[in-house]
Design a protein around this motif. Structure first.
Motif: not given
Length: 262
Positions: A228-234
């Motif tokens: 979730x965090x990886x996706x949000x950063x993108x």
């Protein structure tokens, strides 16, 4: 000895940071990040996770030529540059780095001695580009003046807490790319301005911080482990801030701004 700081490749808006990630957590985060579309992975000898990062890269199945792999040389290892680099390459499982950074400045003579070994490594084809981290403009000037070789990158804390437009102007004039590290750990995620802008935009504070970096033309290295965090950063590249919002966040550095976001 001569050379400009121009990178032979472009840094992506957001790179994966791996500070404090080790073991299976690090490998899994790298593999998941690359599956989501990250193409630059940042580590350091001092993080003690290069082997784990390399395992994640291999497990991802992404072609080496499609990746930018960055690691940093611990300044306390001065005098063992080639040995440290070869060990990093072995742990990462690659035959070259895309970017090798001095993790922090030494005294002027010490930085110069390390830098000369960095130039040798680039000329030997072991690294594509060389740079520094946490150097102030005067330290960059001294390195360039004494070596004749301009760093391609200076990776610094450039969040609102450390906002320094003079550094941007200085580095742009030299052709040194600025990359921001630690956008979350080096800033107050509960600052009222950031929270107000995030609420107005319907975004998380992490996304606002990354977008603010991009509004200043500064790509960021952001650590994340969960999907979730990886996706949000993108998603930082999917929206924009207004000039008033950017200016409000800029003023966090000197605590001049105390109101809500416009």
């Amino acid at each position: 000895m001569s050379g400009a700081g121009t990178l032979p490749f472009g840094l992506p808006p957001v790179s994966l940071g791996t500070w404090q990630l080790r073991g299976r957590e690090a490998s899994r985060a790298v593999q998941q990040a690359l599956a989501l579309g990250y193409r630059c992975v940042d580590t350091a000898t001092g993080y003690d996770n290069e082997q784990d990062v390399g395992a994640g890269i291999r497990a991802s199945g992404v072609e080496r030529d499609d990746l930018l792999i960055v690691t940093k040389f611990p300044e306390e290892d001065a005098g063992r540059e080639r040995e440290t680099l070869l060990r990093s390459l072995d742990l990462l499982g690659v035959d070259h780095l895309d970017l090798w950074l001095i993790h922090g400045p030494l005294d002027p003579d010490g930085s110069l001695a390390v830098w000369e070994r960095f130039v040798d490594a680039r000329e030997a084809g072991l690294v594509r580009a060389i740079g520094v981290s946490n150097f102030r403009p005067a330290q960059v000037d001294d390195l360039v003046a004494r070596s004749g070789v301009t760093p391609s990158v200076n990776q610094v804390a450039f969040g609102p807490r450390w906002f320094d437009p003079a550094l941007l102007r200085h580095h742009a004039a030299l052709g040194v790319a600025v990359q921001g590290h630690s956008p979350f750990s080096e800033n107050d995620l509960g600052h009222p301005v950031l929270k107000a802008v995030a609420g107005h935009r319907g975004r998380g504070v992490h996304q606002i911080l990354l977008r603010w970096h991009l509004e200043h033309g500064v790509p960021a290295v952001a650590k994340a482990a969960s999907p979730a965090h990886l996706t949000a950063n993108l998603t930082a590249g999917e929206f924009a801030l207004t000039s008033a919002e950017v200016a409000a966040i800029d003023r966090i550095a000197d605590d001049a701004w105390t109101g809500a976001a416009p």
